[in-house]
Design a protein around this motif. Structure first.
Motif, PDB file in Angstrom:
ATOM      1  N   HIS A 187       0.867  -1.195   0.000  1.00 49.92           N
ATOM      2  CA  HIS A 187       0.000   0.000   0.000  1.00 49.92           C
ATOM      3  C   HIS A 187       0.893   1.231   0.000  1.00 49.92           C
ATOM      4  O   HIS A 187       1.957   1.234   0.613  1.00 49.92           O
ATOM      5  CB  HIS A 187      -0.883   0.061   1.245  1.00 49.92           C
ATOM      6  N   ASP A 188       0.425   2.281  -0.634  1.00 47.34           N
ATOM      7  CA  ASP A 188       1.146   3.555  -0.585  1.00 47.34           C
ATOM      8  C   ASP A 188       0.840   4.214   0.757  1.00 47.34           C
ATOM      9  O   ASP A 188      -0.299   4.592   1.023  1.00 47.34           O
ATOM     10  CB  ASP A 188       0.710   4.452  -1.738  1.00 47.34           C
ATOM     11  N   PHE A 189       1.831   4.333   1.615  1.00 48.07           N
ATOM     12  CA  PHE A 189       1.641   4.920   2.942  1.00 48.07           C
ATOM     13  C   PHE A 189       2.247   6.317   3.038  1.00 48.07           C
ATOM     14  O   PHE A 189       2.518   6.822   4.129  1.00 48.07           O
ATOM     15  CB  PHE A 189       2.193   3.995   4.032  1.00 48.07           C
ATOM     16  N   THR A 190       2.415   6.980   1.910  1.00 46.60           N
ATOM     17  CA  THR A 190       2.955   8.336   1.880  1.00 46.60           C
ATOM     18  C   THR A 190       2.133   9.254   2.781  1.00 46.60           C
ATOM     19  O   THR A 190       0.905   9.350   2.636  1.00 46.60           O
ATOM     20  CB  THR A 190       2.939   8.889   0.444  1.00 46.60           C
ATOM     21  N   ALA A 191       2.802   9.909   3.728  1.00 44.07           N
ATOM     22  CA  ALA A 191       2.222  10.890   4.655  1.00 44.07           C
ATOM     23  C   ALA A 191       1.247  10.294   5.670  1.00 44.07           C
ATOM     24  O   ALA A 191       0.629  11.036   6.430  1.00 44.07           O
ATOM     25  CB  ALA A 191       1.587  12.049   3.902  1.00 44.07           C
ATOM     26  N   TYR A 192       1.088   8.977   5.705  1.00 41.07           N
ATOM     27  CA  TYR A 192       0.298   8.366   6.770  1.00 41.07           C
ATOM     28  C   TYR A 192       1.055   8.571   8.073  1.00 41.07           C
ATOM     29  O   TYR A 192       2.285   8.619   8.088  1.00 41.07           O
ATOM     30  CB  TYR A 192       0.105   6.878   6.514  1.00 41.07           C
ATOM     31  N   VAL A 193       0.342   8.679   9.192  1.00 41.15           N
ATOM     32  CA  VAL A 193       0.964   9.012  10.469  1.00 41.15           C
ATOM     33  C   VAL A 193       0.755   7.889  11.485  1.00 41.15           C
ATOM     34  O   VAL A 193      -0.363   7.394  11.646  1.00 41.15           O
ATOM     35  CB  VAL A 193       0.392  10.335  11.028  1.00 41.15           C
ATOM     36  N   ALA A 194       1.847   7.514  12.163  1.00 41.81           N
ATOM     37  CA  ALA A 194       1.805   6.536  13.247  1.00 41.81           C
ATOM     38  C   ALA A 194       2.116   7.253  14.554  1.00 41.81           C
ATOM     39  O   ALA A 194       2.692   8.347  14.566  1.00 41.81           O
ATOM     40  CB  ALA A 194       2.813   5.422  12.997  1.00 41.81           C
ATOM     41  N   PHE A 195       1.748   6.618  15.656  1.00 39.05           N
ATOM     42  CA  PHE A 195       1.892   7.236  16.971  1.00 39.05           C
ATOM     43  C   PHE A 195       2.654   6.339  17.937  1.00 39.05           C
ATOM     44  O   PHE A 195       2.570   5.112  17.858  1.00 39.05           O
ATOM     45  CB  PHE A 195       0.506   7.543  17.551  1.00 39.05           C
TER      46      PHE A 195
END
Length: 100
Positions: A84-92
């Motif tokens: 999957h394209d996870f560009t700019a997705y945010v994790a915490f």
């Protein structure tokens, strides 16, 4: 799935929109609560995902330095590996941010 800290909602996305990578849950950019993340100058480069961008999470009561991160320009090979394209997705950082 919801991400919150100090009772403040930081992100909210349905489970099918969350991407899990190495045990971290990445939220899509449009699921983030505007005004809760502030860019941090902390540098980090993952050998297989690329350069990360850290964020501090701001609440009315406290600033949680480097409690979130994303990959604004992940390596193409990382996107292919994840599927999957996870560009700019945010994790915490789940030691400070509650996921439910």
């Amino acid at each position: 799935m919801r991400a919150s800290i100090d009772g403040v909602l930081i992100a909210d996305a349905s489970p099918e929109h969350i991407i899990t990578i190495e045990g971290s849950h990445y939220f899509p950019p449009d699921s983030l609560t505007i005004g809760t993340l502030k860019e941090s100058p902390t540098p980090y480069v993952c050998p297989w995902k690329g350069a990360a961008r850290y964020y501090s999470v701001e609440t009315p009561h406290h600033e949680y330095v480097d409690a979130a991160w994303s990959y604004p320009h992940p390596k193409r090979s990382a996107i292919e590996t994840v599927g999957h394209d996870f560009t700019a997705y945010v994790a915490f950082d789940t030691t400070r941010v509650a996921l439910e």
